[in-house]
Design a protein around this motif. Structure first.
Motif, PDB file in Angstrom:
ATOM      1  N   GLN A   1     -15.174  48.069  22.911  1.00 34.69           N
ATOM      2  CA  GLN A   1     -14.031  47.672  22.074  1.00 34.69           C
ATOM      3  C   GLN A   1     -12.349  48.315  21.856  1.00 34.69           C
ATOM      4  O   GLN A   1     -11.359  47.657  22.390  1.00 34.69           O
ATOM      5  CB  GLN A   1     -14.266  47.223  20.541  1.00 34.69           C
ATOM      6  N   THR A   2     -12.487  49.316  22.058  1.00 36.15           N
ATOM      7  CA  THR A   2     -11.405  50.103  21.900  1.00 36.15           C
ATOM      8  C   THR A   2     -10.403  49.981  23.197  1.00 36.15           C
ATOM      9  O   THR A   2      -9.352  50.224  23.156  1.00 36.15           O
ATOM     10  CB  THR A   2     -10.955  51.464  20.989  1.00 36.15           C
TER      11      THR A   2
ATOM     12  N   MET B   1     -11.228  48.187  25.460  1.00 41.60           N
ATOM     13  CA  MET B   1     -11.202  46.490  26.185  1.00 41.60           C
ATOM     14  C   MET B   1     -10.776  46.336  27.179  1.00 41.60           C
ATOM     15  O   MET B   1     -10.656  45.806  28.138  1.00 41.60           O
ATOM     16  CB  MET B   1     -10.666  45.524  25.160  1.00 41.60           C
ATOM     17  N   TYR B   2      -9.150  46.647  26.417  1.00 41.61           N
ATOM     18  CA  TYR B   2      -7.973  46.270  27.776  1.00 41.61           C
ATOM     19  C   TYR B   2      -8.071  46.957  29.125  1.00 41.61           C
ATOM     20  O   TYR B   2      -7.971  47.083  30.181  1.00 41.61           O
ATOM     21  CB  TYR B   2      -6.750  46.793  27.346  1.00 41.61           C
TER      22      TYR B   2
END
Lengths: 314, 272, 324
Positions: B229-230, B232-233
């Motif tokens: 999730q951290t 994601m980019y």
């Protein structure tokens, strides 16, 4: 009827009491020395003793339990170790966020699940039914936090329509609502899956009953029969499930708040765990458990209100 | 094969795949899941790394496989532990009736007030987060579920004629529970256990995602998602694989359980 | 006026109803008797447009001159309760448990006839009186579970009459009730039909009830209409072997006591049982259970032969007789 109410209320209060016992026991009887946790390994024995005294840890366990309950009933949950403010204050700050999310989630869930479930039942054995069944099976299998991540990746990262998380405050209502859209959707989609299935099977059960045939024979339209006769009767078991869903709602809200970094009670719990802030964790766990118990109690009462047959028996 | 419902077959296939991979991971994975190699981080899929590597250069497939193993183990232990205690309590409640039954059901109600997450939170706050705590928490919530199902099913069997005959013949309630009640409710319990297995997999994933379950370096789908999730980019694909695994496993066991229920449902059996 | 011409209902290959012919006018009181599986309920459902979706209907059904072959569900909804109404078998679960019976009865009135609540309530009240429910004002506000089976049946009859239908179909209205109540309900239905000049179709396997309430009777077997005629005639002088068997099988008709050899007389029954839809014999469907076995019975389906006005049967015995 009055006797029934009395018995139920008594049961409710007893359950709450038992819950408080369990929470207190787990969090106070089991762990090590809270004073040690707060001051650390290098603290002097005197400092530890002084802190223990201050925290009332030398009192007998029963007295500590009773004073906790007594204080809690008055809204005093003690002092947060990490934030150094009354726990009650922390809760009050973050409660609106959690309630907003939970209520919004529940509403969307109900609307979605009930309409999907009834439609599926009406389309029994046809495309609509299989579609809803499959989607709901999928919905149950998809973890809420993964769905959230996917939604964020689509709507926030790729399309940039909505924020990926966080909450700016209530002062800007539009921004506030935008921050809540994805969390609510994620929460509702997962919850609806179970509820839609239950609605469908309940509706199918009801549709098999004779009075549905009678209604049709009276010249009522299919739609009227479905929404005015089938749904109200199908609601009876659905209400029970909704009550049971409160546990899932609580869990879901806690998880979603953490996924989206929303400043609610769910985030607070995890911050408190990280900070070893036992009083806060204790208060929050008690609060959430109490919500679940209360929801079940309300459902029990609602059941009797809805179904005149049960009212007669009460 | 033809007579078996679709959901059972599909579920069986999915479950076999997941369990097979988990079992396989005990003896073989393409790479060691823990081996880090910063120079090859975020590598795209290749012959070397079938699904690429993560932020620390660890092979994704190996991690997924190890996570599968952990997930299955947690679910198995939780369901067995919670299930056996729950079934025992349910049988006791049904056999003895009266205030014992009331008491057990009250306890079950109490158990229902605590979702697994809340329990895990309490244990984590007190003992610190760990996989054992997660297993304990999930086991605990299985107890009231199995107790309730067992009691309800057992109550129906107690009213049957052959049980009445056994009682008249002087057989003790323990013996009856073991010889008559248990075999007849076994189907319902197995169905419940399969479904709870699916629930346990979800619960373990959620707890690990929140940091309350498997701790590093142990692999877990939930934790992989939390890390992803951290990122994601940078590496969106890392957030997809573990999720797919969870869905496959949960869907598989869920369908299997549903299918088993359809097969063993007395109403449907008669119709066939 | 309702007219059925060679109405048949097929489920796949099997014909559950074959060539049903019927003309119903106001004031007619028709009984339909037969065992379960004879197609009598299916016939009734066809008259309401409520046959199962899987049934394929052929033949002609016209209500008030309108051919219902191309009728949509909407068209049927307009007719139900206003022209044709039906009272089903089991009164126990036939009323919405969450609604007061008054509201249930008023619902079609409010919808179909556009009455105001007041007018609807007044009509419901008078209906309750008409069907013999004591204390009607009180009863209107009651829930179904507060009523006995007989009372619920009366409520269902009141509901069926709510919009003054031309035809009332009662499917086994007395089966689930005890003998006393059954008798009263039967008389009630007959009285209602006469007073309202309403057509009544009374479906039952209870021949005594049918005898009380009807003027004409149709006997059905395995989807076929095997005999018809004025009730008194058919019941006293049946022509079709099946009808004879039915009449002989009535407990009250059988002679009790012992016969010449001292053996107890057994209740005469028709041997065998109704074959399932897909296992029906070629030719006459009653072949194999019939005491008479003419060579053509096994291969040729008997044609319905009229012996008199409104009287006849489908049996090779009749055609044999004519040929003599």
């Amino acid at each position: 009827m009055a006797y029934f109410l009395f018995r139920r209320t008594l049961g409710f209060v007893l359950t709450l009491l038992a819950v408080s016992l369990v929470v207190f026991a787990v969090m106070n009887v089991l762990p090590g020395d809270p004073a040690l946790t707060i001051l650390g390994m290098d603290a002097s024995d005197d400092a530890l003793a002084a802190l223990r005294d201050q925290l009332g840890l030398n009192e007998p366990i029963v007295a500590r339990y009773l004073s906790w309950v007594w204080n809690a009933l008055q809204g005093d949950f003690g002092l947060s170790h990490s934030f150094r403010v009354p726990v009650a204050e922390l809760i009050a700050e973050r409660l609106p966020m959690t309630i907003s999310l939970a209520v919004a989630g529940m509403l969307v869930t109900l609307v979605l699940a009930l309409s999907l479930g009834i439609t599926a039942a009406a389309q029994h054995r046809r495309a609509g039914d299989w579609g809803v069944m499959f989607l709901s099976q999928l919905g149950i299998a998809v973890p809420a936090f993964w769905l959230s991540i996917l939604l964020v990746m689509l709507f926030a990262v790729k399309l940039r329509w909505l924020p990926p998380g966080g909450f700016a405050g209530w002062s800007d209502p539009v921004a506030a609502i935008r921050s809540l859209i994805l969390p609510t959707v994620a929460l509702a989609l997962v919850q609806s899956a179970v509820l839609a299935r239950v609605t469908r099977s309940s509706a199918l059960e009801v549709m098999r009953q004779d009075f549905v045939r009678t209604a049709r024979a009276s010249g009522l339209s299919r739609r009227r029969v479905l929404w005015r006769h089938v749904l109200p009767n199908a609601l009876v078991p659905i209400v029970t499930i909704v009550g049971m869903q409160f546990a899932a709602l609580v869990t879901g809200t806690i998880v979603i708040e953490n996924v989206f970094y929303l400043p609610g009670l769910g985030r607070l719990i995890f911050q408190s765990i990280a900070n070893r802030d036992l009083p806060t964790v204790q208060a929050l766990v008690m609060l959430f458990a109490a919500i679940v118990v209360t929801a079940n109690f309300v459902v029990d009462l609602l059941y009797v209100v809805i179904d005149p047959r049960l009212k007669a028996r009460a | 094969m033809r007579g078996l419902p679709a959901n059972f077959l599909l579920g069986a296939v999915l479950v076999s795949v997941v369990v097979g991979i988990a079992a396989l991971s005990l003896i073989w994975t393409p790479h060691d899941p823990q081996t880090m190699s910063i120079s090859t981080k975020f590598a795209p899929p290749s012959m070397e790394h079938w699904l690429g590597t993560d932020q620390l250069g660890r092979d994704v497939v190996a991690q997924l496989m190890a996570a599968a193993r952990n997930s299955m183990t947690v679910a198995l232990v939780a369901v067995l532990l919670g299930g056996s205690i729950g079934v025992a309590l349910g049988l006791l409640a049904s056999a003895l009736g009266g205030w014992v039954e009331d008491g057990v059901m009250r306890l079950a109600d109490l158990g229902f007030a605590f979702p697994a997450l809340l329990f895990a939170i309490m244990l984590a706050a007190v003992f610190g987060p760990s996989l054992t705590n997660a297993v304990m928490a999930i086991s605990f919530i299985n107890i009231p579920i199995f107790a309730r199902v067992t009691r309800a099913s057992a109550n129906q069997i107690w009213t049957r004629d052959y049980v009445a005959a056994a009682r008249a013949a002087g057989r003790g309630r323990f013996a009856i529970s073991r010889d008559h009640i248990l075999p007849n409710i076994a189907a319902a319990i197995i169905v419940q256990a399969t479904i709870e297995f699916a629930v346990a997999i979800l619960a373990e994933a959620a707890l690990s995602y929140l940091g309350l379950g498997a701790q590093p370096p142990a692999s877990s789908w939930g934790r992989m998602l939390s890390e992803a999730q951290t990122l994601m980019y940078f590496a969106p694909q890392l957030a997809i694989y573990p999720g797919l695994c969870i869905v496959t496993a949960v869907l598989g066991f869920g369908l299997l359980g549903d299918g088993l229920r359809d097969i063993t449902d007395p109403r449907l059996v008669r119709a066939r | 006026m309702i007219e059925l011409t060679n109405l048949s209902a097929h489920f796949g290959e099997a014909a559950a109803l074959r060539d049903a012919n019927l003309v119903i006018e106001r004031g007619d009181r028709l009984g339909i008797v037969g065992e379960s599986g004879s197609g009598k309920t299916l016939l009734a459902l066809c008259l309401m447009g409520m046959a199962p979706d899987s049934a394929r209907l052929t033949g002609r059904l016209s209500i008030d001159g309108q051919d219902m072959a191309s009728a949509t569900e909407r068209d049927w909804q307009r007719l139900r309760s206003r022209r044709v109404a039906m009272v089903f078998q089991e009164p126990m679960a036939a009323l919405n448990p969450l609604r007061r019976v008054g509201d249930t009865v008023m619902e079609p009135m409010l919808l179909h006839d556009g009455l105001t609540r007041r007018a609807a309530r007044a009509r419901a009240l008078s209906l309750f009186e008409e069907v013999g429910i004591p204390d009607p004002d009180q009863r209107l506000r009651q829930f179904p579970h507060e009523m006995s089976g007989g009372q619920r049946q009366r409520v269902l009859i009141a509901l069926a009459l709510a919009c003054n239908p031309m035809l009332l179909i009662a499917d086994e209205p007395t089966t689930a009730l005890d003998a006393n109540v059954a008798l009263r309900i039967t008389d009630l239905l007959q009285r209602l039909a006469q007073e309202r000049e309403m057509a009544l179709i009374f479906i039952s396997h209870d021949l005594a009830a049918v005898a009380r309430a009807t003027q004409d009777i149709v006997v059905m077997y395995a989807g076929d209409m095997v005999e018809r005629g004025p009730t008194a005639e058919v019941l006293s002088a049946p022509v079709h072997p099946y009808t004879k068997g039915l009449l002989g099988a009535r407990p009250d008709a059988a002679v009790a006591g012992r016969d010449a050899n001292g053996k107890r007389r057994r209740l005469p029954t028709i041997p065998g049982s109704v074959p399932p839809l897909h296992g029906l014999p070629e030719g006459c469907r009653f072949a194999g259970r019939c005491p008479v076995e003419l060579p053509q019975c096994a291969t040729q389906r008997p044609v319905f032969t009229q012996t008199d006005v409104g009287r006849g049967a489908a049996c090779h015995l009749l055609t044999e007789a004519h040929h003599d």
